[in-house]
Design a protein around this motif. Structure first.
Motif, PDB file in Angstrom:
ATOM      1  N   GLU A 173      12.609  -5.786   0.541  1.00 41.38           N
ATOM      2  CA  GLU A 173      12.752  -5.206  -0.915  1.00 41.38           C
ATOM      3  C   GLU A 173      13.281  -3.810  -0.753  1.00 41.38           C
ATOM      4  N   PRO A 174      14.637  -3.746  -0.809  1.00 43.54           N
ATOM      5  CA  PRO A 174      15.413  -2.216  -0.277  1.00 43.54           C
ATOM      6  C   PRO A 174      15.010  -1.206  -1.543  1.00 43.54           C
ATOM      7  N   ASP A 198       7.413   5.587  -1.083  1.00 44.18           N
ATOM      8  CA  ASP A 198       5.914   6.003  -0.709  1.00 44.18           C
ATOM      9  C   ASP A 198       5.271   4.592  -0.078  1.00 44.18           C
ATOM     10  N   ALA A 199       6.027   3.546   0.066  1.00 47.90           N
ATOM     11  CA  ALA A 199       5.263   2.320   0.790  1.00 47.90           C
ATOM     12  C   ALA A 199       4.971   2.585   2.094  1.00 47.90           C
ATOM     13  N   GLY A 204       0.688  -1.321   0.086  1.00 47.61           N
ATOM     14  CA  GLY A 204       0.056   0.055   0.101  1.00 47.61           C
ATOM     15  C   GLY A 204       0.821   1.275   0.034  1.00 47.61           C
ATOM     16  N   LEU A 205       0.617   2.355  -0.682  1.00 45.99           N
ATOM     17  CA  LEU A 205       1.534   3.204  -1.043  1.00 45.99           C
ATOM     18  C   LEU A 205       0.642   4.409  -0.340  1.00 45.99           C
ATOM     19  N   LYS A 206       1.458   5.609  -0.003  1.00 47.33           N
ATOM     20  CA  LYS A 206       0.966   6.847   0.458  1.00 47.33           C
ATOM     21  C   LYS A 206      -0.073   7.346  -0.634  1.00 47.33           C
ATOM     22  N   GLY A 221       5.113  -3.702   8.295  1.00 46.54           N
ATOM     23  CA  GLY A 221       5.230  -2.167   8.595  1.00 46.54           C
ATOM     24  C   GLY A 221       6.138  -1.820   7.259  1.00 46.54           C
ATOM     25  N   LYS A 222       6.381  -0.709   7.102  1.00 46.73           N
ATOM     26  CA  LYS A 222       7.045   0.188   6.029  1.00 46.73           C
ATOM     27  C   LYS A 222       8.656  -0.323   6.282  1.00 46.73           C
ATOM     28  N   ASP A 223       9.022  -0.310   7.342  1.00 51.32           N
ATOM     29  CA  ASP A 223      10.497  -0.725   7.909  1.00 51.32           C
ATOM     30  C   ASP A 223      10.728  -1.890   7.361  1.00 51.32           C
ATOM     31  N   GLU A 224       9.807  -2.854   7.722  1.00 51.26           N
ATOM     32  CA  GLU A 224       9.996  -4.261   7.087  1.00 51.26           C
ATOM     33  C   GLU A 224       9.984  -4.540   5.673  1.00 51.26           C
TER      34      GLU A 224
END
Length: 186
Positions: free
Chosen positions: A116-117, A122-123, A81-83, A108-111
């Motif tokens: 996937e670096p 915006d994820a 999901g993106l911003k 979450g976004k950190d994970e």
């Protein structure tokens, strides 16, 4: 034909003791089976708009992972999901997966960036699912080998040129061996 469906049926029938002859006009797996994308869906991509297909994909994936394990690489899938996306979409997606018994894990976004670096910054959130990659050629050829071991005759480069019927009963099939031009009848 000698695609995944045809050779899978030949394998199944031969395992049941049925006398099987499969004819493929080209090479095994050269049609749709060899031209697919190789993604074995968990069903997750259809959960919101097509739950019937989602359920079928999930069931097929489980069967294939059991019977064709040697052709499958459990790569996993990541839905992001993106911003700016609909803020309710993620929970609808996760709930739909769970209601159809499709394994899903919220991250979450950190994970997401650890997994996937190179993903968009915006994820905001992600969902891991049990997608996989399937090698269609290996699947076809594994089924060819197993069908033959169980007594089936599978011939490639043999084109059906005539089917003789009486009513709804097939009486004979004529085919041409494309390598030498010989015509045979069964």
């Amino acid at each position: 034909g000698g695609g995944a469906t045809g050779v899978g049926i030949a394998r199944d029938l031969s395992m049941r003791g049925v006398d099987v002859l499969l004819l493929e006009k080209s090479d095994f797996g050269s049609g749709s089976s060899g031209g697919n994308h190789g993604l074995l869906h968990s069903g997750a991509r259809y959960v919101i708009n097509d739950p019937i297909s989602a359920k079928e994909c999930a069931a097929e994936s489980k069967i294939l992972k059991k019977v064709a394990w040697n052709c499958i690489d459990d790569t996993g899938g990541l839905f992001v999901g993106l911003k700016g996306d609909d803020p309710e979409h993620g929970s609808r997606f996760e709930g739909s997966c769970r209601s159809l018994r499709i394994n899903v894990h919220h991250v979450g976004k950190d994970e997401i960036w650890e997994l996937e670096p190179n993903i968009s910054k915006d994820a905001e959130e992600g969902y891991l699912v049990e997608d996989a990659a399937i090698d269609p050629f290996r699947l076809v050829l594994t089924n060819v080998d197993d069908a033959r071991r169980n007594g089936a005759t599978l011939r490639n480069h043999c084109e059906v040129i005539d089917v003789e019927t009486t009513g709804e009963e097939v009486r004979a099939v004529r085919f041409r061996d494309m390598r030498n031009g010989d015509v045979d009848e069964v």
